[in-house]
Design an enzyme around this catalytic site. Structure first.
Site, short mmCIF file in Angstrom:
data_model
loop_
_atom_site.label_atom_id
_atom_site.label_comp_id
_atom_site.label_asym_id
_atom_site.label_seq_id
_atom_site.Cartn_x
_atom_site.Cartn_y
_atom_site.Cartn_z
N ASP A 1 43.09 -5.71 -14.73
CA ASP A 1 42.32 -4.68 -14.21
C ASP A 1 41.08 -4.10 -14.98
OD1 ASP A 1 41.72 -1.93 -13.00
OD2 ASP A 1 43.88 -1.31 -13.09
N TYR B 1 29.10 2.76 -4.06
CA TYR B 1 29.00 1.55 -4.03
C TYR B 1 27.27 0.84 -4.35
CZ TYR B 1 29.61 -3.34 -2.41
OH TYR B 1 29.67 -4.86 -2.00
P1 NAD Z 1 37.44 -9.30 -1.90
O1 NAD Z 1 38.05 -8.08 -1.59
O2 NAD Z 1 37.95 -10.92 -1.62
O3 NAD Z 1 37.24 -9.76 -3.64
C1 NAD Z 1 37.20 -8.53 -4.44
C2 NAD Z 1 38.19 -9.03 -5.61
O4 NAD Z 1 38.14 -8.06 -6.56
C3 NAD Z 1 39.65 -8.89 -5.21
O5 NAD Z 1 40.03 -10.20 -5.66
C4 NAD Z 1 40.27 -7.90 -6.03
O6 NAD Z 1 41.55 -8.20 -6.39
C5 NAD Z 1 39.53 -7.52 -7.17
N1 NAD Z 1 39.45 -6.20 -7.75
C6 NAD Z 1 39.60 -5.23 -7.06
N2 NAD Z 1 39.89 -4.12 -8.18
C7 NAD Z 1 40.03 -4.71 -9.14
C8 NAD Z 1 40.33 -4.22 -10.36
N3 NAD Z 1 40.49 -2.59 -10.70
N4 NAD Z 1 40.21 -5.05 -11.37
C9 NAD Z 1 40.33 -6.45 -11.34
N5 NAD Z 1 40.14 -7.00 -9.91
C10 NAD Z 1 39.74 -6.11 -8.96
O7 NAD Z 1 35.99 -9.46 -1.76
P2 NAD Z 1 34.58 -10.28 -1.99
O8 NAD Z 1 33.58 -10.12 -0.88
O9 NAD Z 1 34.75 -11.55 -2.36
O10 NAD Z 1 33.94 -9.61 -3.30
C11 NAD Z 1 33.54 -10.15 -4.38
C12 NAD Z 1 32.51 -9.40 -4.95
O11 NAD Z 1 31.23 -9.61 -4.07
C13 NAD Z 1 32.33 -8.20 -4.98
O12 NAD Z 1 32.06 -7.21 -6.14
C14 NAD Z 1 31.65 -7.44 -3.79
O13 NAD Z 1 31.11 -5.92 -3.99
C15 NAD Z 1 30.61 -8.55 -3.74
N6 NAD Z 1 30.03 -8.48 -2.44
C16 NAD Z 1 30.48 -9.04 -1.31
C17 NAD Z 1 29.73 -9.19 -0.36
C18 NAD Z 1 30.42 -9.52 1.16
O14 NAD Z 1 29.92 -9.53 2.21
N7 NAD Z 1 31.82 -10.02 1.15
C19 NAD Z 1 28.43 -8.70 -0.24
C20 NAD Z 1 27.89 -8.37 -1.45
C21 NAD Z 1 28.54 -8.16 -2.46
#
Ligand code: NAD
Length: 256
Positions: free
Chosen positions: A65, A156
């Protein structure tokens, strides 16, 4: 590469989306991967582990976490104890919450910052204590904050902009030790986060985005993971302090 020499990576938030794809990309590149699993996540981290093994790699699911310093330090230390070294930390975990700014509570602000900025800091801080020359940190930022502002997502965007200042500073402080730090700025990538219609674009918003992204579609997690694996490894040995945009040309397109 012999098993004893295989590098080791840890990845936060690796049960789904970009994190899961990055675990597989790193395994394909020969890393042993510590698959960060968050108890509050509905996705099964064992699926990531199975995909890592399918790719011929070795890994372990480790709970973390990123809001909790002891948890993050335990996560990194478990990987080091298991495999005897650490070469790369991917600070990927993130949450996204829509919240109009004027009504945003301190708790709403703090919850997002605690994961998306402080969580990256905690991951990098725990990692640099174990990284040696050739080691690397890759943090996941966003076009929200990394390039654009985003209404109702000020917390964010603030966190994601902060990630870039953090990796630049780490690149300077740890460069003399041979450790690199970079950020990735994903555009719109189809993952559980972006498919959430309450806090993000949702399925229909992503479909519409394909109409204005020059690439003609949103991105796949694997397309971000490939860049993360590149930045992590020796192929990027002279790349540090950078933020690499992976967005299908979304941020360079003039809308008309
Ligand atoms: P996702 O929701 O699949 O992945 C996010 C992950 O973070 C999940 O596995 C979740 O369990 C984990 N998480 C959340 N809170 C947590 C905590 N307190 N401790 C540990 N883990 C925690 O979504 P994603 O899009 O794969 O996100 C991955 C990263 O990419 C993130 O930082 C997100 O902000 C970033 N991002 C995503 C996009 C998009 O379009 N999907 C665009 C820009 C940036």
């Amino acid at each position: 590469m012999t098993a004893a020499a295989a590098p080791v990576a840890v990845i936060t938030g690796a049960a789904s989306g970009i994190g899961a794809a990055t675990a597989v990309a790193l395994a394909t590149s020969g890393y042993r991967v510590g698959i960060g699993s968050f108890a509050g996540d509905p996705h099964d981290p064992e699926r990531t582990l199975a995909a890592v093994r399918q790719a011929g790699g070795d890994g372990a699911v480790i709970e973390v976490d990123v809001r909790d310093t002891a948890s993050v330090e335990g996560f990194v230390e478990q990987a080091v104890q298991r495999w005897g070294r650490l070469d790369t930390a991917i600070a990927n975990a993130g949450i996204l919450r829509a919240a109009p700014f004027a009504a945003m509570t301190d708790d709403q602000w703090g919850d997002v910052l605690s994961v998306d900025l402080h969580g990256v800091m905690r991951t990098a801080r725990a990692a640099v204590r174990h990284l040696g020359a050739g080691g690397s940190i890759v943090a996941v930022s966003s076009i929200a904050g990394g390039v654009y502002g985003w209404g109702e997502h000020a917390h964010y965007a603030t966190a994601k902009a902060g990630v870039i200042g953090l990796v630049r500073s780490l690149a300077v402080e740890f460069g003399p030790r041979g450790i690199r730090a970079n950020a990735i700025i994903p555009g719109l990538i189809e993952t559980p986060q972006s498919l959430d219609a309450v806090n993000s674009l949702g399925p229909e918003g992503l479909r519409q985005a394909g109409g204005y992204i020059p690439a003609g579609r949103v991105g796949r997690p694997e397309e971000v993971a490939a860049v993360a694996a590149f930045l992590a490894g020796a192929g990027a040995s002279y790349v540090s302090g950078q933020a690499i945009i992976v967005d299908g040309a979304l941020t360079v397109a003039m809308r008309d």
